[in-house]
Design a protein around this motif. Structure first.
Motif, PDB file in Angstrom:
ATOM      1  N   ALA A  26      31.625  35.253 -29.434  1.00 34.67           N
ATOM      2  CA  ALA A  26      32.273  34.971 -28.146  1.00 34.67           C
ATOM      3  C   ALA A  26      32.582  36.252 -27.380  1.00 34.67           C
ATOM      4  O   ALA A  26      33.639  36.399 -26.765  1.00 34.67           O
ATOM      5  CB  ALA A  26      33.542  34.153 -28.355  1.00 34.67           C
ATOM      6  N   GLY A  27      31.657  37.212 -27.440  1.00 32.48           N
ATOM      7  CA  GLY A  27      31.780  38.423 -26.644  1.00 32.48           C
ATOM      8  C   GLY A  27      32.603  39.534 -27.257  1.00 32.48           C
ATOM      9  O   GLY A  27      32.777  40.586 -26.634  1.00 32.48           O
ATOM     10  N   ALA A 240      35.898  27.896 -43.389  1.00 25.74           N
ATOM     11  CA  ALA A 240      35.062  28.832 -44.157  1.00 25.74           C
ATOM     12  C   ALA A 240      34.849  30.119 -43.369  1.00 25.74           C
ATOM     13  O   ALA A 240      34.829  30.132 -42.136  1.00 25.74           O
ATOM     14  CB  ALA A 240      33.721  28.188 -44.476  1.00 25.74           C
ATOM     15  N   GLY A 241      34.697  31.227 -44.095  1.00 26.43           N
ATOM     16  CA  GLY A 241      34.461  32.522 -43.478  1.00 26.43           C
ATOM     17  C   GLY A 241      32.987  32.754 -43.210  1.00 26.43           C
ATOM     18  O   GLY A 241      32.169  31.826 -43.241  1.00 26.43           O
ATOM     19  N   VAL A 242      32.638  34.004 -42.958  1.00 23.40           N
ATOM     20  CA  VAL A 242      31.262  34.368 -42.602  1.00 23.40           C
ATOM     21  C   VAL A 242      30.670  35.220 -43.713  1.00 23.40           C
ATOM     22  O   VAL A 242      31.091  36.360 -43.929  1.00 23.40           O
ATOM     23  CB  VAL A 242      31.217  35.134 -41.260  1.00 23.40           C
ATOM     24  CG1 VAL A 242      29.792  35.583 -40.958  1.00 23.40           C
ATOM     25  CG2 VAL A 242      31.765  34.266 -40.136  1.00 23.40           C
ATOM     26  N   ASP A 243      29.686  34.675 -44.410  1.00 22.21           N
ATOM     27  CA  ASP A 243      28.979  35.409 -45.461  1.00 22.21           C
ATOM     28  C   ASP A 243      27.504  35.604 -45.129  1.00 22.21           C
ATOM     29  O   ASP A 243      26.884  36.548 -45.607  1.00 22.21           O
ATOM     30  CB  ASP A 243      29.085  34.678 -46.804  1.00 22.21           C
ATOM     31  CG  ASP A 243      30.473  34.772 -47.407  1.00 22.21           C
ATOM     32  OD1 ASP A 243      31.086  35.856 -47.313  1.00 22.21           O
ATOM     33  OD2 ASP A 243      30.944  33.770 -47.965  1.00 22.21           O
ATOM     34  N   THR A 244      26.946  34.704 -44.338  1.00 18.63           N
ATOM     35  CA  THR A 244      25.514  34.723 -44.059  1.00 18.63           C
ATOM     36  C   THR A 244      25.255  34.588 -42.565  1.00 18.63           C
ATOM     37  O   THR A 244      26.172  34.298 -41.779  1.00 18.63           O
ATOM     38  CB  THR A 244      24.817  33.563 -44.786  1.00 18.63           C
ATOM     39  OG1 THR A 244      25.299  32.311 -44.233  1.00 18.63           O
ATOM     40  CG2 THR A 244      25.095  33.593 -46.287  1.00 18.63           C
ATOM     41  N   GLU A 245      24.002  34.752 -42.171  1.00 22.26           N
ATOM     42  CA  GLU A 245      23.604  34.544 -40.771  1.00 22.26           C
ATOM     43  C   GLU A 245      23.881  33.107 -40.348  1.00 22.26           C
ATOM     44  O   GLU A 245      24.270  32.850 -39.204  1.00 22.26           O
ATOM     45  CB  GLU A 245      22.123  34.866 -40.595  1.00 22.26           C
ATOM     46  CG  GLU A 245      21.785  36.355 -40.660  1.00 22.26           C
ATOM     47  CD  GLU A 245      22.177  37.097 -39.387  1.00 22.26           C
ATOM     48  OE1 GLU A 245      22.684  36.465 -38.441  1.00 22.26           O
ATOM     49  OE2 GLU A 245      21.993  38.337 -39.357  1.00 22.26           O
ATOM     50  N   GLU A 246      23.698  32.170 -41.266  1.00 25.29           N
ATOM     51  CA  GLU A 246      23.957  30.764 -40.959  1.00 25.29           C
ATOM     52  C   GLU A 246      25.441  30.534 -40.682  1.00 25.29           C
ATOM     53  O   GLU A 246      25.803  29.795 -39.756  1.00 25.29           O
ATOM     54  CB  GLU A 246      23.489  29.863 -42.112  1.00 25.29           C
ATOM     55  CG  GLU A 246      21.986  29.798 -42.319  1.00 25.29           C
ATOM     56  CD  GLU A 246      21.406  31.058 -42.942  1.00 25.29           C
ATOM     57  OE1 GLU A 246      22.193  31.858 -43.533  1.00 25.29           O
ATOM     58  OE2 GLU A 246      20.186  31.262 -42.844  1.00 25.29           O
ATOM     59  N   ASP A 247      26.290  31.171 -41.486  1.00 23.66           N
ATOM     60  CA  ASP A 247      27.734  31.070 -41.257  1.00 23.66           C
ATOM     61  C   ASP A 247      28.103  31.649 -39.892  1.00 23.66           C
ATOM     62  O   ASP A 247      28.924  31.079 -39.160  1.00 23.66           O
ATOM     63  CB  ASP A 247      28.508  31.843 -42.334  1.00 23.66           C
ATOM     64  CG  ASP A 247      28.361  31.252 -43.713  1.00 23.66           C
ATOM     65  OD1 ASP A 247      28.077  30.053 -43.824  1.00 23.66           O
ATOM     66  OD2 ASP A 247      28.536  32.009 -44.687  1.00 23.66           O
ATOM     67  N   LEU A 248      27.494  32.771 -39.560  1.00 18.77           N
ATOM     68  CA  LEU A 248      27.777  33.430 -38.293  1.00 18.77           C
ATOM     69  C   LEU A 248      27.399  32.531 -37.119  1.00 18.77           C
ATOM     70  O   LEU A 248      28.156  32.400 -36.145  1.00 18.77           O
ATOM     71  CB  LEU A 248      27.033  34.763 -38.212  1.00 18.77           C
ATOM     72  CG  LEU A 248      27.262  35.621 -36.968  1.00 18.77           C
ATOM     73  CD1 LEU A 248      28.729  35.958 -36.797  1.00 18.77           C
ATOM     74  CD2 LEU A 248      26.427  36.903 -37.048  1.00 18.77           C
ATOM     75  N   ALA A 249      26.240  31.884 -37.223  1.00 14.43           N
ATOM     76  CA  ALA A 249      25.794  30.977 -36.159  1.00 14.43           C
ATOM     77  C   ALA A 249      26.762  29.805 -36.020  1.00 14.43           C
ATOM     78  O   ALA A 249      27.092  29.378 -34.900  1.00 14.43           O
ATOM     79  CB  ALA A 249      24.382  30.481 -36.465  1.00 14.43           C
ATOM     80  N   ARG A 250      27.241  29.288 -37.157  1.00 11.22           N
ATOM     81  CA  ARG A 250      28.182  28.159 -37.122  1.00 11.22           C
ATOM     82  C   ARG A 250      29.484  28.553 -36.446  1.00 11.22           C
ATOM     83  O   ARG A 250      30.016  27.814 -35.601  1.00 11.22           O
ATOM     84  CB  ARG A 250      28.445  27.689 -38.558  1.00 11.22           C
ATOM     85  CG  ARG A 250      29.556  26.659 -38.687  1.00 11.22           C
ATOM     86  CD  ARG A 250      29.813  26.319 -40.142  1.00 11.22           C
ATOM     87  NE  ARG A 250      30.034  27.490 -40.966  1.00 11.22           N
ATOM     88  CZ  ARG A 250      31.194  28.145 -41.031  1.00 11.22           C
ATOM     89  NH1 ARG A 250      32.232  27.729 -40.303  1.00 11.22           N
ATOM     90  NH2 ARG A 250      31.325  29.203 -41.809  1.00 11.22           N
ATOM     91  N   VAL A 251      30.006  29.726 -36.797  1.00 10.98           N
ATOM     92  CA  VAL A 251      31.279  30.171 -36.213  1.00 10.98           C
ATOM     93  C   VAL A 251      31.114  30.475 -34.732  1.00 10.98           C
ATOM     94  O   VAL A 251      32.000  30.164 -33.920  1.00 10.98           O
ATOM     95  CB  VAL A 251      31.805  31.406 -36.975  1.00 10.98           C
ATOM     96  CG1 VAL A 251      32.996  32.021 -36.244  1.00 10.98           C
ATOM     97  CG2 VAL A 251      32.211  31.028 -38.390  1.00 10.98           C
ATOM     98  N   ARG A 252      29.994  31.063 -34.350  1.00 10.37           N
ATOM     99  CA  ARG A 252      29.741  31.323 -32.928  1.00 10.37           C
ATOM    100  C   ARG A 252      29.770  30.031 -32.130  1.00 10.37           C
ATOM    101  O   ARG A 252      30.353  29.968 -31.040  1.00 10.37           O
ATOM    102  CB  ARG A 252      28.393  32.021 -32.763  1.00 10.37           C
ATOM    103  CG  ARG A 252      28.415  33.511 -33.068  1.00 10.37           C
ATOM    104  CD  ARG A 252      27.027  34.099 -33.084  1.00 10.37           C
ATOM    105  NE  ARG A 252      27.068  35.568 -33.169  1.00 10.37           N
ATOM    106  CZ  ARG A 252      26.029  36.313 -33.512  1.00 10.37           C
ATOM    107  NH1 ARG A 252      24.853  35.741 -33.797  1.00 10.37           N
ATOM    108  NH2 ARG A 252      26.160  37.629 -33.568  1.00 10.37           N
TER     109      ARG A 252
END
Length: 261
Positions: A26-27, A240-252
């Motif tokens: 989110a920037g 859940a936190g961010v461990d992988t690229e998939e997690d990062l995409a979900r949180v974004r």
């Protein structure tokens, strides 16, 4: 509530997601979101402990307090021990370790884990857990399970599905009997910790314990040395936190949705 300090360990290196604290969400860098969440808690002070100047520089425009620490700490707990020493904290000072890859962490949970430690003067650590309601989580070795006593103190942490139901011996039995999980016997550990500074000073001098090596769970080192760990049931869900690229995409995606997360 008594005063406590929130510390955010932010390590640049990551085997699965290098430079993770600076990943844009989110920037803004992820670590900024974590810092902001910690600032919304009751913490008297929020410190970001990092081994990389790039992370420190990313936080500077926001006025965050940053402490550059050694780059060879084997764990976030060791990094907290350095923070406690360099800040000259009293032995009874309480520090909450807020993981630097949890941009959705509810501030309420930060307060809860600190309060749990204040409530048990004989405990060195406090942490959180939540009931397990599905078979996949129970048998997932990446979901750490915790067993606790009536007092709330931890008896053991494991990647295995403990406690083991002798009558429902395997995964298939659980799959066909979902009612078996309608109990608080099975708890998933949430990796949010509150520590006393005196414990951190001892911890860094201990070698990994045999159980810790087997399970790859550093909290077993504290139990091995006879320190009590209080475990509270989380008052709100823990994202859940961010461990992988998939997690990062979900949180974004979640952070772009309207409404308060």
């Amino acid at each position: 509530m008594q005063e406590f300090i929130a510390v955010i360990p932010a390590r640049f290196a990551s085997s699965r997601l290098p430079g993770k604290p600076l990943a844009e969400i989110a920037g803004e860098p992820m670590v900024v979101h974590v810092w902001r969440r910690a600032r919304e808690s009751a913490a008297a002070r929020v410190v970001v402990a990092t081994d990389d100047r790039r992370i420190a520089e990313a936080l500077t425009p926001f006025g965050a307090e940053v402490l550059l620490t050694a780059d060879d700490h084997p764990s976030g707990t060791d990094r907290l021990a350095e923070v406690a020493e360099r800040l000259g904290l009293a032995d009874d000072a309480v520090l909450v370790n807020v993981q630097g890859d949890e941009p959705l962490i509810p501030p309420l949970l930060i307060d809860q884990v600190a309060a749990r430690l204040f409530d048990d003067p004989g405990a060195s650590i406090a942490t959180l857990a939540e009931p397990i309601s599905d078979v996949e989580t129970l048998f997932n070795p990446n979901a750490v399970k915790v067993v606790r006593a009536l007092s709330g103190r931890a008896l053991y942490f494991s990647r295995a599905p403990v406690p083991w139901d002798r009558e429902a011996w395997d995964r298939d039995a659980f799959a066909h009997r979902p009612d078996l999980l309608e109990t608080d016997a099975w708890l998933r550990h949430i990796g949010l910790y509150a520590y006393r500074a005196s414990f951190l000073a001892e911890y860094r001098d201990w070698p990994p314990s045999p159980l810790e090596r087997l399970e790859q769970l550093e909290q077993l080192r504290a139990l091995h040395h006879g320190h009590a760990i209080q475990v509270a049931l989380s008052r709100v869900p823990h994202p859940a936190g961010v461990d992988t690229e998939e997690d990062l995409a979900r949180v974004r995606e979640l952070m772009l949705q309207p409404g308060d997360l």
